[in-house]
Scaffold this motif. Structure first.
Motif, PDB file in Angstrom:
ATOM      1  N   PHE A  61      44.157   2.474  35.888  1.00 46.44           N
ATOM      2  CA  PHE A  61      44.292   1.197  36.583  1.00 46.44           C
ATOM      3  C   PHE A  61      44.526   0.105  35.533  1.00 46.44           C
ATOM      4  O   PHE A  61      44.122   0.245  34.368  1.00 46.44           O
ATOM      5  CB  PHE A  61      43.034   0.894  37.410  1.00 46.44           C
ATOM      6  N   PRO A  62      45.136  -1.017  35.916  1.00 45.38           N
ATOM      7  CA  PRO A  62      45.329  -2.126  34.976  1.00 45.38           C
ATOM      8  C   PRO A  62      44.031  -2.938  34.847  1.00 45.38           C
ATOM      9  O   PRO A  62      43.571  -3.537  35.825  1.00 45.38           O
ATOM     10  CB  PRO A  62      46.453  -2.944  35.612  1.00 45.38           C
ATOM     11  N   PRO A  63      43.408  -2.993  33.688  1.00 41.15           N
ATOM     12  CA  PRO A  63      42.138  -3.714  33.525  1.00 41.15           C
ATOM     13  C   PRO A  63      42.368  -5.210  33.342  1.00 41.15           C
ATOM     14  O   PRO A  63      43.467  -5.673  33.041  1.00 41.15           O
ATOM     15  CB  PRO A  63      41.547  -3.090  32.269  1.00 41.15           C
ATOM     16  N   GLU A  64      41.296  -5.973  33.524  1.00 40.91           N
ATOM     17  CA  GLU A  64      41.362  -7.411  33.278  1.00 40.91           C
ATOM     18  C   GLU A  64      40.946  -7.696  31.834  1.00 40.91           C
ATOM     19  O   GLU A  64      40.009  -7.070  31.318  1.00 40.91           O
ATOM     20  CB  GLU A  64      40.422  -8.187  34.202  1.00 40.91           C
ATOM     21  N   PHE A  65      41.630  -8.624  31.227  1.00 44.01           N
ATOM     22  CA  PHE A  65      41.254  -9.103  29.894  1.00 44.01           C
ATOM     23  C   PHE A  65      40.601 -10.469  30.081  1.00 44.01           C
ATOM     24  O   PHE A  65      41.271 -11.448  30.420  1.00 44.01           O
ATOM     25  CB  PHE A  65      42.481  -9.191  28.986  1.00 44.01           C
ATOM     26  N   ALA A  66      39.287 -10.489  29.910  1.00 43.02           N
ATOM     27  CA  ALA A  66      38.533 -11.721  30.141  1.00 43.02           C
ATOM     28  C   ALA A  66      39.006 -12.803  29.182  1.00 43.02           C
ATOM     29  O   ALA A  66      39.024 -12.588  27.968  1.00 43.02           O
ATOM     30  CB  ALA A  66      37.039 -11.460  29.969  1.00 43.02           C
ATOM     31  N   ILE A  93      37.314  -6.173  27.447  1.00 43.14           N
ATOM     32  CA  ILE A  93      35.867  -6.388  27.381  1.00 43.14           C
ATOM     33  C   ILE A  93      35.295  -6.543  28.796  1.00 43.14           C
ATOM     34  O   ILE A  93      35.825  -7.295  29.619  1.00 43.14           O
ATOM     35  CB  ILE A  93      35.540  -7.639  26.545  1.00 43.14           C
ATOM     36  N   PHE A  94      34.200  -5.822  29.083  1.00 46.24           N
ATOM     37  CA  PHE A  94      33.547  -5.947  30.389  1.00 46.24           C
ATOM     38  C   PHE A  94      32.026  -5.965  30.274  1.00 46.24           C
ATOM     39  O   PHE A  94      31.336  -6.040  31.314  1.00 46.24           O
ATOM     40  CB  PHE A  94      33.974  -4.810  31.325  1.00 46.24           C
ATOM     41  N   GLY A  95      31.449  -5.892  29.070  1.00 45.42           N
ATOM     42  CA  GLY A  95      29.995  -5.907  28.949  1.00 45.42           C
ATOM     43  C   GLY A  95      29.565  -6.049  27.503  1.00 45.42           C
ATOM     44  O   GLY A  95      30.390  -6.118  26.575  1.00 45.42           O
ATOM     45  N   GLU A  96      28.252  -6.081  27.314  1.00 48.25           N
ATOM     46  CA  GLU A  96      27.670  -6.173  25.978  1.00 48.25           C
ATOM     47  C   GLU A  96      26.322  -5.491  25.981  1.00 48.25           C
ATOM     48  O   GLU A  96      25.629  -5.425  27.000  1.00 48.25           O
ATOM     49  CB  GLU A  96      27.539  -7.629  25.540  1.00 48.25           C
ATOM     50  N   VAL A  97      25.946  -4.953  24.814  1.00 51.52           N
ATOM     51  CA  VAL A  97      24.677  -4.234  24.674  1.00 51.52           C
ATOM     52  C   VAL A  97      23.548  -5.249  24.618  1.00 51.52           C
ATOM     53  O   VAL A  97      23.563  -6.176  23.800  1.00 51.52           O
ATOM     54  CB  VAL A  97      24.685  -3.356  23.420  1.00 51.52           C
ATOM     55  N   ALA A  98      22.561  -5.070  25.518  1.00 51.29           N
ATOM     56  CA  ALA A  98      21.392  -5.949  25.543  1.00 51.29           C
ATOM     57  C   ALA A  98      20.230  -5.345  24.773  1.00 51.29           C
ATOM     58  O   ALA A  98      19.486  -6.058  24.081  1.00 51.29           O
ATOM     59  CB  ALA A  98      20.968  -6.245  26.977  1.00 51.29           C
ATOM     60  N   GLU A  99      20.052  -4.018  24.873  1.00 48.19           N
ATOM     61  CA  GLU A  99      18.979  -3.322  24.168  1.00 48.19           C
ATOM     62  C   GLU A  99      19.518  -1.985  23.674  1.00 48.19           C
ATOM     63  O   GLU A  99      20.439  -1.414  24.253  1.00 48.19           O
ATOM     64  CB  GLU A  99      17.777  -3.079  25.103  1.00 48.19           C
ATOM     65  N   GLY A 100      18.907  -1.514  22.592  1.00 52.49           N
ATOM     66  CA  GLY A 100      19.305  -0.212  22.065  1.00 52.49           C
ATOM     67  C   GLY A 100      20.123  -0.289  20.784  1.00 52.49           C
ATOM     68  O   GLY A 100      20.909   0.622  20.497  1.00 52.49           O
ATOM     69  N   PHE A 101      19.902  -1.341  19.998  1.00 51.19           N
ATOM     70  CA  PHE A 101      20.661  -1.453  18.751  1.00 51.19           C
ATOM     71  C   PHE A 101      20.213  -0.426  17.712  1.00 51.19           C
ATOM     72  O   PHE A 101      20.972  -0.104  16.794  1.00 51.19           O
ATOM     73  CB  PHE A 101      20.532  -2.873  18.185  1.00 51.19           C
ATOM     74  N   ASP A 102      18.982   0.085  17.859  1.00 52.78           N
ATOM     75  CA  ASP A 102      18.558   1.156  16.962  1.00 52.78           C
ATOM     76  C   ASP A 102      19.355   2.426  17.218  1.00 52.78           C
ATOM     77  O   ASP A 102      19.673   3.175  16.282  1.00 52.78           O
ATOM     78  CB  ASP A 102      17.061   1.413  17.119  1.00 52.78           C
ATOM     79  N   ALA A 103      19.695   2.684  18.504  1.00 49.51           N
ATOM     80  CA  ALA A 103      20.548   3.831  18.817  1.00 49.51           C
ATOM     81  C   ALA A 103      21.950   3.633  18.248  1.00 49.51           C
ATOM     82  O   ALA A 103      22.576   4.589  17.746  1.00 49.51           O
ATOM     83  CB  ALA A 103      20.607   4.043  20.333  1.00 49.51           C
ATOM     84  N   LEU A 104      22.455   2.397  18.303  1.00 49.32           N
ATOM     85  CA  LEU A 104      23.770   2.128  17.711  1.00 49.32           C
ATOM     86  C   LEU A 104      23.743   2.383  16.203  1.00 49.32           C
ATOM     87  O   LEU A 104      24.726   2.894  15.637  1.00 49.32           O
ATOM     88  CB  LEU A 104      24.173   0.677  17.981  1.00 49.32           C
TER      89      LEU A 104
END
Length: 459
Positions: free
Chosen positions: A89-94, A142-153
């Motif tokens: 599908f064609p995504p949106e570019f915020a 882009i459709f989101g951002e990490v809020a928690e879990g930077f240790d996993a990253l």
């Protein structure tokens, strides 16, 4: 709106930008709700840049189709799309959104086959592992951002990866939990009652399982033992290649003792007499210097059987012999076996073929010529040429010397026929005057000056 990704590296909570990219958020939420991402591998890990996931089987598998959007109607069990024409599908570019923060989540895109300028998205998504990743701007939606879990990253960022960016030990999305879903389910959507087990295609892509415990070699003694074993193995292979060992895995004989720290005056007969009380001795040899014959203070004693050798080992350790306290150990040398093996092999080869070493084309290497005839080093100084070869060389050079003599004689005859230079007496006979005074100096220039002066006065 948030989604929780339970990965083998840790939990990651993603906040979705529903207002700025509603279509991308809906696709991602519904795929998580259908358990489509369960057991999906994390691949293409680029340190301090990003990692990619979302292909439920993995791009390295021949069974992978790259993933499908929720409108292609994939299920969480077979991972197959029911409507292949709608897998992308064609995504949106915020507007105004850039990959400036670590943990930015965006849909991976590819060019449309029908319209190259159009970018399409499916199920794969990217999470950045660094800041200011400008290379993804305009290419990943882009459709989101990490809020928690930077240790996993961070664990994913520091994982050991191969040349393609895949971690050597699998990092996978184990479960997905939708914390809040504001979108209606698409027609025909079925939510599985529980998380499905991994498919056969997914299990086939396992390299090192995410839950496999890798043994940590922290014991220094074990590490040193392993290092020595590897070094010994490498040395044995080297000795086998150069011919010192018949085989790299050959083991030393079990009935030979190594005795060291001997007194230099200790003889073979002395050791044989002392050790013979433990059993029959086949050989006893004190190793000596080849040039001087002096003892090197160690010896090898070969017993008739293994049991006698073991008794001597336990009884003779530290015994005093000729005022020297000896040390006894089992021999690790295989030189005797190697000599026997090489001798047996060479003798069999020599019986089958002729010539030196079993080959007609080989000749025994000689340091000095004429050594077979009994002449020693330096006799008649025949290091390079013997008398016969010197005589043959003189016979070959004879015609050449005759030719050189003929050429030289011809040159002398030609020089004798050339006109000789006139000397002083010949010039005197021709003009009747002598141009030299009593002192032998030329007077021609003075006479010429006098004649010119007389001619001037007459005028």
């Amino acid at each position: 709106m948030s989604v929780l990704l339970e990965t083998s590296a840790g939990d990651i909570t993603i906040d979705l930008l529903v207002k700025e990219a509603p279509k991308c958020c809906e696709n991602f939420l519904k795929l998580c709700k259908s358990k489509y991402y369960n057991y999906s591998p994390i691949y293409n890990v680029q340190q301090n840049f990003s990692f990619q996931t979302g292909d439920p089987i993995g791009p390295e598998s021949k069974d992978s189709d790259g993933g499908s959007s929720i409108w292609g109607m994939p299920d969480g069990i077979t991972k197959r799309a029911a409507k292949p024409e709608r897998v992308a599908f064609p995504p949106e570019f915020a507007p105004g959104r850039k990959h400036t923060e670590r943990g930015t989540v965006s849909m991976a895109t590819t060019q449309s086959k029908s319209t190259p300028d159009e970018l399409l998205a499916g199920s794969q998504f990217v999470i950045t592992l660094g800041e200011n990743i400008e290379q993804l701007d305009g290419k990943a939606a882009i459709f989101g951002e990490v809020a928690e879990g930077f240790d996993a990253l961070e664990k994913i960022n520091t994982a050991f990866v191969d040349s393609s960016g895949r971690p050597l030990q699998d990092v996978r999305i184990l479960h997905t939990i939708v914390l809040d879903d504001p979108f209606d389910d698409p027609p025909g959507f079925l939510e599985p009652p529980s998380s499905p087990v991994p498919s056969a295609e997914q299990r086939a892509t396992v390299r090192i399982a995410h839950d496999e415990v890798l043994a940590q070699q922290d014991d220094p003694e074990q590490m040193e033992k392993l290092r020595r074993e590897r070094e010994a193995r490498a040395q044995a292979l080297t000795l086998e290649l150069i011919g010192d060992l018949p085989f790299a895995d050959v083991t030393p004989p079990e009935q030979i003792l190594f005795v060291c720290k001997l007194n230099p005056v200790t003889r073979d007969e002395d050791l044989e007499l002392i050790f013979s009380r433990f059993g029959k001795i086949l050989s006893c040899e004190v190793i000596r210097d080849k040039k001087t014959g002096d003892s090197l203070q160690y010896a090898f004693i070969e017993f008739g059987n293994k049991e006698d050798c073991e008794r001597a080992y336990f009884k003779m350790q530290g015994v005093l012999i000729d005022d020297h306290r000896i040390h006894v150990d089992f021999s690790q040398s295989v030189s005797k076996l190697s000599n026997e093996w090489r001798g047996s092999t060479n003798s069999k080869t020599a019986r089958q073929k002729g010539g030196f070493g079993g080959f007609d084309s080989l000749e025994k290497r000689k340091q000095y010529r004429g050594a077979e005839a009994g002449r020693g080093r330096g006799e008649d100084y025949d290091y390079v040429f013997d008398k016969e070869r010197r005589r043959n060389r003189e016979e070959d050079e004879g015609p050449r010397r005759d030719h050189d003599r003929d050429v030289e004689a011809r040159r002398r005859r030609l020089r004798s026929r050339s006109p000789r230079r006139r000397d002083h007496h010949d010039r005197v006979r021709e003009d009747g005057r002598d141009h030299r005074d009593d002192g032998g100096r030329r007077r021609l220039s003075r006479d010429r000056y006098r004649d010119d002066r007389d001619h001037g006065s007459r005028r």
